[in-house]
Write an enzyme that holds these catalytic residues in place. Structure first.
Site, PDB file in Angstrom:
ATOM      1  N   GLY A  89       2.538   0.139  -2.561  1.00 57.17           N
ATOM      2  CA  GLY A  89       1.708  -0.102  -3.739  1.00 57.17           C
ATOM      3  C   GLY A  89       2.398   0.350  -5.010  1.00 57.17           C
TER       4      GLY A  89
ATOM      5  N   GLY B 282      -2.542  -1.230  -3.132  1.00 55.05           N
ATOM      6  CA  GLY B 282      -3.478  -0.351  -2.440  1.00 55.05           C
ATOM      7  C   GLY B 282      -2.965   1.071  -2.413  1.00 55.05           C
TER       8      GLY B 282
ATOM      9  CB  ILE C 177      -0.966   0.031   1.218  1.00 55.67           C
ATOM     10  CG1 ILE C 177      -0.199   0.114   2.540  1.00 55.67           C
ATOM     11  CG2 ILE C 177      -1.885  -1.171   1.211  1.00 55.67           C
ATOM     12  CD1 ILE C 177      -1.088   0.371   3.758  1.00 55.67           C
ATOM     13  CB  SER C 178       1.270   4.111   0.891  1.00 55.56           C
ATOM     14  OG  SER C 178       1.681   5.451   0.912  1.00 55.56           O
ATOM     15  CG  ASN C 179       5.986   5.693  -0.803  1.00 63.43           C
ATOM     16  OD1 ASN C 179       5.193   6.353  -1.470  1.00 63.43           O
ATOM     17  ND2 ASN C 179       6.941   6.257  -0.092  1.00 63.43           N
TER      18      ASN C 179
END
Length: 593
Positions: free
Chosen positions: A261, A282, A257-259
């Site tokens: 992701g 994500g 998720i985030s970085n």
């Protein structure tokens, strides 16, 4: 916990694990110190930070337990009123861990890889999850995402900090972080990070992402794929009689998720060895043609949002009201932008309204702006801009752009040598993006009444300007641009419609447009109302307005596994309209089946 250190194995598939630059450290973890919660269980994860018996010299086991706890706290919503199964059962998962330092070809510094192999590994349906950390977190930074889903199901999980993390180097004591997570003197053992040359300032603190001289983000995909290879090799070490473990007999799913992701999407685009069976991303920080890179909109938000927050559009936004300092700094920012000729309006309300309209014209949705308010309240935009400016400029130990540097601080915010007990907490506690945990941003340009404006104007000019440093920074950003996944690789995206840190309009939306145009098997679930940080649901006003996002990532993993293992069709794209509530029941979340 028992541990041993041995050289990495050579196998048919992994005959060239030449990216490892340390021995592999193997540890055993039983029910009282398991893989998933370090023996803490749900109550312990949400409780007080794990105490060190000797605060200045914690044991490797204490540091690990606290690192796992703080990684959970940083990602998941673990409050007592949250549903018991929001992030899975969290039952103990005994097994083994294998950790090492690795290096991507052509870079200066290392990244961590760490494989968790449960005792109840499913030998009939071999599964390996590859999980790069979210944000700039340490190696356990994806445990609430990948570990919570994979370990109870008998999958092995391999993590990487993707050359971020909180292995800070302290100039005053000449110490960094060893492979076991404890502090060590430079030269005594391999360290997670050691600057190539001395940093300026007696109390300076070195952060790998800022000071390594590597453009770490450009290598996220390589970090992820190296972790996959490491995971296969550690499975062979754990179960030598069942070797080889290869992508042909082991399903490898990349999830983040985030970085993290963004990292799995980068890996999907560069998977020349065809390691991956599928990908779940994500809220991905991904920059593709037609989108906007993080540095662009983070520096924009850092300059404009403090003023815009004074507009009535933010009256019900969590974190936007009731803070006198935030209100005063917003008024000062409006005055600064007005004096610079960037903002029209003769009164403060007009200026705030015009700042809001300016951001809307740049592509920010109303929902993204509302949830971005908390990022301004926590000074997150400036923190991100300072770190990423140094990372993209690749200056190494040279002074950071725009007069910034990091230093240990005392209780009054003044630079001072950190105590041994404070240094011992950096690796398990810090999120990898100062300020925090006794490390602060020193801004040599700050000047009243709008203290942060001179530095932020400088950071923004590195994106809009034409001097040599600006060109170097933009070249660093350009090197991070992502591509499309290899043909036939199934990819599922999950993004909150109200994400204010990585707005979908700047990241996943252009990525999806390119994937659809190329006819690739990429699907997206857009979740509303969901913002970026599940952990923020514990703050006042958040759980009443937003739902957690990670349960949808877990549902996407369910759907991908059904596709890979059972031959079911990939799910369709979906706009999910959830209902906030306490606790967040499946009926309220409306998880796809």
């Amino acid at each position: 916990m028992r541990f041993s250190v041995r050289a990495a194995p050579a196998t048919e598939f992994n005959a060239q694990l030449d990216f490892l630059v340390s021995p592999v450290r193997e540890t055993r973890h039983d029910a009282g110190d398991d893989l998933l919660t370090a023996g803490l269980g749900r109550a312990g994860l949400r409780g007080a930070p794990v105490a060190f018996i000797h605060p200045a010299q914690p044991t490797p086991g204490e540091v690990r337990r606290r690192a796992i706890q703080m990684s959970w706290k940083g990602i998941a919503w673990l409050q007592a009123h949250a549903a018991a199964d929001t992030y899975g059962t969290l039952a103990p998962v005994p097994g083994r861990e294998y950790g090492a330092f690795a290096r991507a070809p052509g870079v200066h510094d290392t990244h961590r890889v760490l494989a968790q192999i449960p005792d109840h590994f499913d030998h009939r349906a071999r599964c390996l999850l590859v999980a790069p950390a979210s944000g700039s977190r340490g190696v356990y930074g994806a445990i609430a995402v990948a570990g919570a889903w994979g370990l109870p199901r008998g999958c092995a999980v391999v993590y990487t900090d993707k050359a971020g993390g909180s292995g800070y180097f302290d100039s005053a004591s000449n110490t960094g972080v060893a492979l076991d997570g404890t502090r060590a003197q430079a030269g005594s053992t391999p360290l997670e990070f050691e600057p190539g040359s001395p940093l300026a300032g007696r109390d300076a603190v070195g952060v790998k992402q800022a000071h390594s001289a590597d453009n770490t983000e450009a290598d996220w995909g390589r970090h992820t794929l190296q972790a996959a290879r490491f995971g296969l090799a550690m499975l062979e070490r754990a179960f030598p009689a069942e070797a080889p473990f290869t992508p042909h007999n082991t399903r490898i799913i990349a999830v983040g998720i985030s970085n993290g992701g963004g990292a799995v999407l980068q890996a999907a685009a560069s998977d020349d060895l065809r390691l991956l069976s599928g990908v779940v991303a994500g809220e991905p920080n991904i920059h593709v043609e037609g989108g906007r890179p993080l540095y662009d909109y983070a520096t924009e938000a850092a300059l404009w949002l403090p003023c815009a927050l004074l507009d009535p559009h933010f009256d019900s936004a969590p974190g936007a009201r009731g803070n006198a300092l935030l209100t005063a700094s917003g008024a000062a920012r409006c005055a600064t932008l007005k004096a610079q000729g960037r903002l029209a309006g003769s009164s403060l309300p007009e200026q705030a309204r015009n700042a809001w309209e300016y951001l809307r014209a740049q592509g920010w949705s109303e929902g993204a702006l509302r949830s971005a308010a908390i990022c301004t309240a926590f000074d997150l935009w400036r923190s991100v801009a300072v770190l990423y400016a140094a990372a993209y400029a690749r200056g190494g130990s040279a002074p950071m752009p725009c007069g910034y540097h990091y230093a240990a601080l005392d209780g009054h915010g003044q630079p001072t040598p950190a105590t041994a007990s404070v240094r011992a907490q950096w690796w398990p506690d810090a999120a990898g993006v100062p300020p925090g945990n006794g490390v602060g941003i020193i801004d040599t340009r700050q000047s009243p009444p709008d203290l942060h404006a001179p530095g932020l104007v400088c950071l923004r000019a590195l994106w809009t300007g034409a001097d040599a440093l600006a060109q170097r920074l933009r070249a660093g950003v350009a090197a991070t641009r992502g591509g499309m996944p290899r043909a036939g690789l199934p990819v599922l995206l999950v993004h909150g419609a109200e994400d204010g840190l990585i707005p979908a309009a700047f990241s996943s939306a252009p990525y999806m447009a390119a994937a659809r145009a190329a006819g690739l098997p990429v699907r997206e679930w857009r979740v509303s109302p969901a913002q970026h940080f599940d952990a923020f649901l514990a703050l006042p006003g958040f759980a009443q307005q937003y739902v957690p996002l990670v349960p949808y990532v877990h549902a996407a993993l369910d759907a991908l596994w059904a596709h890979l293992a059972q031959g079911k069709a990939l799910p369709d794209d979906a706009e999910i309209r959830a209902v906030p509530g306490l606790p967040p029941t499946p009926a309220n979340l409306r998880l796809p089946q």
